[in-house]
Design a protein around this motif. Sequence first.
Motif, short mmCIF file in Angstrom:
data_model
loop_
_atom_site.label_atom_id
_atom_site.label_comp_id
_atom_site.label_asym_id
_atom_site.label_seq_id
_atom_site.Cartn_x
_atom_site.Cartn_y
_atom_site.Cartn_z
N GLU A 185 16.98 -1.70 3.00
CA GLU A 185 16.92 -1.48 1.56
C GLU A 185 17.92 -2.36 0.82
OE1 GLU A 185 17.18 2.73 0.76
OE2 GLU A 185 15.36 3.15 1.92
N GLN A 214 11.25 9.50 2.62
CA GLN A 214 11.61 9.73 4.01
C GLN A 214 12.72 8.79 4.44
OE1 GLN A 214 8.00 8.86 6.12
NE2 GLN A 214 8.52 6.72 6.38
N GLN A 243 17.55 1.79 8.00
CA GLN A 243 16.87 1.78 6.71
C GLN A 243 17.80 1.35 5.58
OE1 GLN A 243 14.49 5.24 5.97
NE2 GLN A 243 14.16 4.73 3.82
N GLU A 274 10.91 5.27 -0.92
CA GLU A 274 10.31 6.26 -0.03
C GLU A 274 11.26 7.45 0.03
OE1 GLU A 274 7.89 6.04 2.89
OE2 GLU A 274 6.82 4.55 1.71
N LEU A 321 10.50 -2.68 6.94
CA LEU A 321 10.26 -2.30 5.55
C LEU A 321 9.39 -3.38 4.92
CD1 LEU A 321 12.91 -1.07 3.06
CD2 LEU A 321 11.42 -2.95 2.44
N LYS A 322 8.34 -2.95 4.24
CA LYS A 322 7.46 -3.91 3.56
C LYS A 322 7.43 -3.57 2.08
CE LYS A 322 2.85 -5.86 3.48
NZ LYS A 322 1.52 -5.87 4.08
N CYS A 323 7.53 -4.60 1.24
CA CYS A 323 7.52 -4.42 -0.21
C CYS A 323 6.62 -5.46 -0.84
CB CYS A 323 8.93 -4.55 -0.78
SG CYS A 323 9.03 -4.40 -2.59
N ARG A 355 6.69 -1.39 -4.77
CA ARG A 355 6.60 -0.23 -3.90
C ARG A 355 6.84 -0.70 -2.48
NH1 ARG A 355 4.82 4.14 -6.27
NH2 ARG A 355 4.20 5.18 -4.35
N PHE A 356 7.44 0.16 -1.68
CA PHE A 356 7.61 -0.22 -0.30
C PHE A 356 7.33 0.95 0.62
CE2 PHE A 356 12.02 1.25 -1.04
CZ PHE A 356 12.27 1.94 0.13
N TYR A 357 7.04 0.61 1.85
CA TYR A 357 6.96 1.63 2.89
C TYR A 357 7.85 1.19 4.03
CZ TYR A 357 3.82 -1.08 5.92
OH TYR A 357 3.28 -2.02 6.73
N VAL A 358 8.25 2.14 4.82
CA VAL A 358 9.17 1.88 5.92
C VAL A 358 8.65 2.61 7.15
CG1 VAL A 358 10.74 3.76 5.31
CG2 VAL A 358 11.60 1.79 6.58
N ALA A 359 8.81 1.98 8.30
CA ALA A 359 8.37 2.56 9.56
C ALA A 359 9.36 2.18 10.65
CB ALA A 359 6.97 2.06 9.91
#
Length: 134
Positions: free
Chosen positions: A59, A80, A55, A78, A88-90, A96-100
């Motif tokens: 980032e 978490q 991550q 995020e 990671l998508k932004c 804003r982004f989310y990560v998985a």
Amino acid sequence: MDGSGSAPLALLKDYSRLEIRIPQNDQERDDLRRAILWICGQSETENFGICADDQSSAEAALGQYLQALDYDGAIAMEEQTIQGPVYLKCQSQSLRFYVASYEGSYRGVLISCQTEDEALAGTYGYFPLDLFAD
């Protein structure tokens, strides 16, 4: 670089194939940076998809690309933390982004450009994570 856009677009498409292409020297890195700046300058918004080993690397790459593209707003982080490889998508509109978690083998940055010009709209990459590193 060609002002008409044909050369930058051809270069971006050459980097957007199943086999990941890595710039081999400083000139290729500079050409690719200019092509990315050009295509993003032609689009209304971009979505960034980053596949990285962890991550913090994802980032860092996101921050470098956004800075190079003159996005100066704060990124909505995020809370978490994902262990291991991540996707990671932004979105450039909201920053804003989310990560998985990510189990794929690709590493790099995808840029999806939204524009009314159908010849330019599309997803480009994978580009090197460190392409815009200092």
